[in-house]
Design an enzyme around this catalytic site. Structure first.
Site, PDB file in Angstrom:
ATOM      1  N   ASP A  17      12.925  -1.304  21.324  1.00 22.84           N
ATOM      2  CA  ASP A  17      13.977  -1.463  20.320  1.00 22.84           C
ATOM      3  C   ASP A  17      15.058  -2.382  20.897  1.00 22.84           C
ATOM      4  OD1 ASP A  17      16.159  -1.075  18.597  1.00 22.84           O
ATOM      5  OD2 ASP A  17      16.558   0.961  19.335  1.00 22.84           O
ATOM      6  N   ASP A  32      18.982   0.551  17.126  1.00 26.25           N
ATOM      7  CA  ASP A  32      18.985   1.441  15.954  1.00 26.25           C
ATOM      8  C   ASP A  32      17.975   2.573  16.085  1.00 26.25           C
ATOM      9  OD1 ASP A  32      16.605   0.114  15.636  1.00 26.25           O
ATOM     10  OD2 ASP A  32      17.012  -0.623  13.608  1.00 26.25           O
ATOM     11  N   ASP A  91      11.265  -3.080  17.315  1.00 26.35           N
ATOM     12  CA  ASP A  91      11.349  -4.300  16.511  1.00 26.35           C
ATOM     13  C   ASP A  91      10.649  -5.445  17.228  1.00 26.35           C
ATOM     14  OD1 ASP A  91      13.328  -5.158  18.431  1.00 26.35           O
ATOM     15  OD2 ASP A  91      14.754  -3.866  17.370  1.00 26.35           O
ATOM     16  N   ASP A 147      -7.256  -2.942   7.822  1.00 24.94           N
ATOM     17  CA  ASP A 147      -7.022  -1.526   7.578  1.00 24.94           C
ATOM     18  C   ASP A 147      -8.016  -1.003   6.534  1.00 24.94           C
ATOM     19  OD1 ASP A 147      -5.114   0.714   8.003  1.00 24.94           O
ATOM     20  OD2 ASP A 147      -4.756   0.495   5.852  1.00 24.94           O
ATOM     21  N   GLU A 169     -11.189  -1.720  10.781  1.00 24.09           N
ATOM     22  CA  GLU A 169     -11.084  -0.263  10.913  1.00 24.09           C
ATOM     23  C   GLU A 169     -12.074   0.303   9.911  1.00 24.09           C
ATOM     24  OE1 GLU A 169      -8.227   3.601  10.193  1.00 24.09           O
ATOM     25  OE2 GLU A 169      -8.265   1.929   8.812  1.00 24.09           O
TER      26      GLU A 169
HETATM   27  C1  GLC Z   1      -5.350   3.355   8.386  1.00 19.50           C
HETATM   28  C2  GLC Z   1      -4.178   3.290   9.331  1.00 19.50           C
HETATM   29  C3  GLC Z   1      -3.323   4.483   9.092  1.00 19.50           C
HETATM   30  C4  GLC Z   1      -2.834   4.449   7.659  1.00 19.50           C
HETATM   31  C5  GLC Z   1      -3.994   4.351   6.685  1.00 19.50           C
HETATM   32  C6  GLC Z   1      -3.529   3.977   5.305  1.00 19.50           C
HETATM   33  O1  GLC Z   1      -6.179   4.427   8.632  1.00 19.50           O
HETATM   34  O2  GLC Z   1      -4.623   3.187  10.642  1.00 19.50           O
HETATM   35  O3  GLC Z   1      -2.247   4.566   9.978  1.00 19.50           O
HETATM   36  O4  GLC Z   1      -2.108   5.614   7.390  1.00 19.50           O
HETATM   37  O5  GLC Z   1      -4.905   3.357   7.060  1.00 19.50           O
HETATM   38  O6  GLC Z   1      -3.149   2.641   5.248  1.00 19.50           O
END
Ligand code: GLC
Length: 511
Positions: free
Chosen positions: A19, A23, A27, A200, A253
């Site tokens: 940070d 705050d 960042d 994602d 992912e």
């Molecule tokens: C993926 C991300 C996770 C998020 C989810 C929804 O699994 O790693 O952190 O909550 O997608 O976007």
């Protein structure tokens, strides 16, 4: 060979890394200031969790604008500076792309809500009429990954789909505008110089258009996870990425039923790599770890994709804790990293694992932010425990995380002994174990060959001159002959004299 086939990629959870302005929230300038640390650690690239403008209902996985930086994290110029500085240090930058859903504050969703049922602007999302005479029952039985149902009713009575929180409406990937928009977002960041994207929920984009109920019957096709149609999206994206110079990369992912299903995403004209969750979820048992390694290599070999290895990330309990916690968990975690970093393929580190951080399991309810905690009424504690800001030094009340008085999640007092500063000067620290392993790893190459070993022990060669032995059990074992005649390079815990390897210890040899 392409860099991403053997790279070590360090995951920066921007909220919690460093940070700069006090705050209490990390960042991009904070990340920039710590690039020399990452360089010294010896990683090749950084994956940044989402930093885009967002109401932060799911800590940035609810994106309101895909082409800017959230004021909490800085301004767009900070992203440019970060990319520039990282490149100057020889570090690549991978950013997080969230294509399955937007924020409910995204201009598209606001327009959709403001429009009547059937309006074209609703077609970018998945609005449906409800069941029952009054349409007051959700369109089907789908549930949210975060608990509760996956449908929320709009004020005019239609329902919209959200596989995650209600603030994360799912996009309709059969819509041409949605596809065009994401092509453009990819180009926007590629033009700014990023080296790749972490995608994602890459297995979630396509939905069965009939929207049938999820069936409990074994073997029945799932209506929204891992549908074959999703592959069209990645073929399209791969063409875009391949149009850019510089060997850029996708990492998906992808949570699927088998490594065979995973391999389909990694065909030569789709994604380059995907996280290996079988390795992450394997218990601390020799047979399970070996199976995860073998399954992945067997399934990915035919498509020509490298395996990737990962032990922790921002969604799971930190592996020190998963492996038993306390001294035992740390000892196993130190052995596990020598196993992981000796394997062929690429590897992901999650910030703080190089300090041996455990999960923080006693956060007070009031500070928890994860929607999982809220939506399950606290039955699931959620993921905040692995997201506690890093302890850097004794420099401030937040252990050097930032100049302010506190961090957004409180750090356990015991972390004062785990700061990067403290570990820097201690040759036996976890930080120095990671540094040593990452430096030695640079010279590793060659195929993996297992040695036959007694139960509880794993041993493999890489090429001709390197051997890794892991004693997964708790008591000392006699080393294989190959190791006894080799030269010790590194061990995860102090060595016992003689030809024995202590319990929960890994060692690397030149032989
Ligand atoms: C993926 C991300 C996770 C998020 C989810 C929804 O699994 O790693 O952190 O909550 O997608 O976007």
């Amino acid at each position: 060979m392409s860099w991403w086939r053997h790279a070590v990629i360090y995951q920066v959870y921007v909220w919690s890394f460093a940070d700069s302005d006090g705050d209490g929230i990390g960042d991009l300038r904070g990340v920039r200031s710590r690039l020399p640390y990452l360089r010294e650690l010896g990683v090749d690239a950084i994956w940044l969790n989402p930093f885009y403008p967002s109401p932060q209902a799911d800590n940035g996985y609810d994106v309101a604008d895909y082409r800017d930086v959230d004021p909490r994290f800085g301004v767009l110029a900070d992203a440019d500076d970060l990319i520039h500085d990282a490149h100057a240090l020889g570090l690549r930058i991978i950013i997080d792309l969230v294509p399955n859903h937007t924020s409910s504050e995204h201009p598209w969703f606001r327009a959709a809500l403001a429009a009547p049922p059937g309006a074209a602007v609703r077609g970018r999302y998945l609005f449906r009429d409800g069941r029952g005479r009054y349409g007051d029952r959700p369109p089907n039985n789908w549930t949210s990954r975060f608990g509760g149902r996956a449908w929320t009713r709009a004020p005019d009575g239609q329902w919209y789909l959200h596989l995650f929180a209600p603030q994360q409406p799912d996009l309709d990937w059969t819509d041409d505008e949605v596809r065009a928009e994401f092509r453009d977002i990819l180009r926007y960041w590629l033009d700014r110089g990023v080296d790749g994207f972490r995608i994602d929920v890459a297995h979630g984009l396509a939905k069965d258009p009939q929207m049938p109920d999820v069936s409990a019957e074994p073997g029945s096709a799932h209506p929204h996870w891992d549908l074959d149609e999703v592959h069209d999206v990645y073929r399209d994206w791969r063409r875009i990425l391949d149009g850019y110079p510089g060997d850029r990369v996708f990492v998906g992912e992808i949570w699927v039923q088998s490594t065979e299903r995973l391999a389909l995403y990694l065909r030569p004209d789709e994604l380059h790599t995907a996280f290996n969750f079988e390795f992450l979820t394997a218990p601390w048992e020799a047979a399970a770890l070996r199976k995860a390694v073998d399954d992945s290599r067997r399934a990915l070999g035919p498509v020509g994709a490298p395996a990737t290895w990962v032990l922790s990330n921002h969604d799971v309990v930190r592996h020190v804790t998963r492996y038993g916690g306390g001294e035992t968990g740390l000892r196993r975690a130190r052995a596990a990293i020598l196993l992981m970093l000796a394997l062929p393929g690429s590897a992901y580190l999650y910030q703080g694992e190089e300090l041996g951080l455990p999960e923080v399991e006693d956060l007070p309810d009031e500070v928890r932010r994860d929607p999982v905690f809220q939506r399950t009424g606290g039955a699931d504690p959620g993921r905040d425990g692995c997201r506690v800001p890093l302890p850097w030094s004794a420099a401030s009340a937040s252990l050097g995380f930032g100049p302010g008085p506190e961090s957004w999640l409180p750090q356990p007092p015991a972390w004062a002994a785990l700061t990067a500063e403290r570990q820097n000067g201690d040759p036996t620290s976890t930080l120095n174990l990671y540094r040593a392993a990452l430096a030695l790893r640079r010279d590793l190459n060659g195929e993996l060959t297992w040695l036959s070993t007694p139960g509880g022990v794993l041993a493999f060669r890489r090429g001709s001159g390197f051997l890794c032995v892991i004693n997964v059990g708790d008591s000392a074992v006699r080393l294989p002959a190959e190791a006894r005649s080799g030269a010790l390079l590194l061990t995860s815990s102090a060595r016992v004299p003689g030809d024995f390897l202590p319990g929960a210890t890994a060692a690397w040899y030149r032989c």
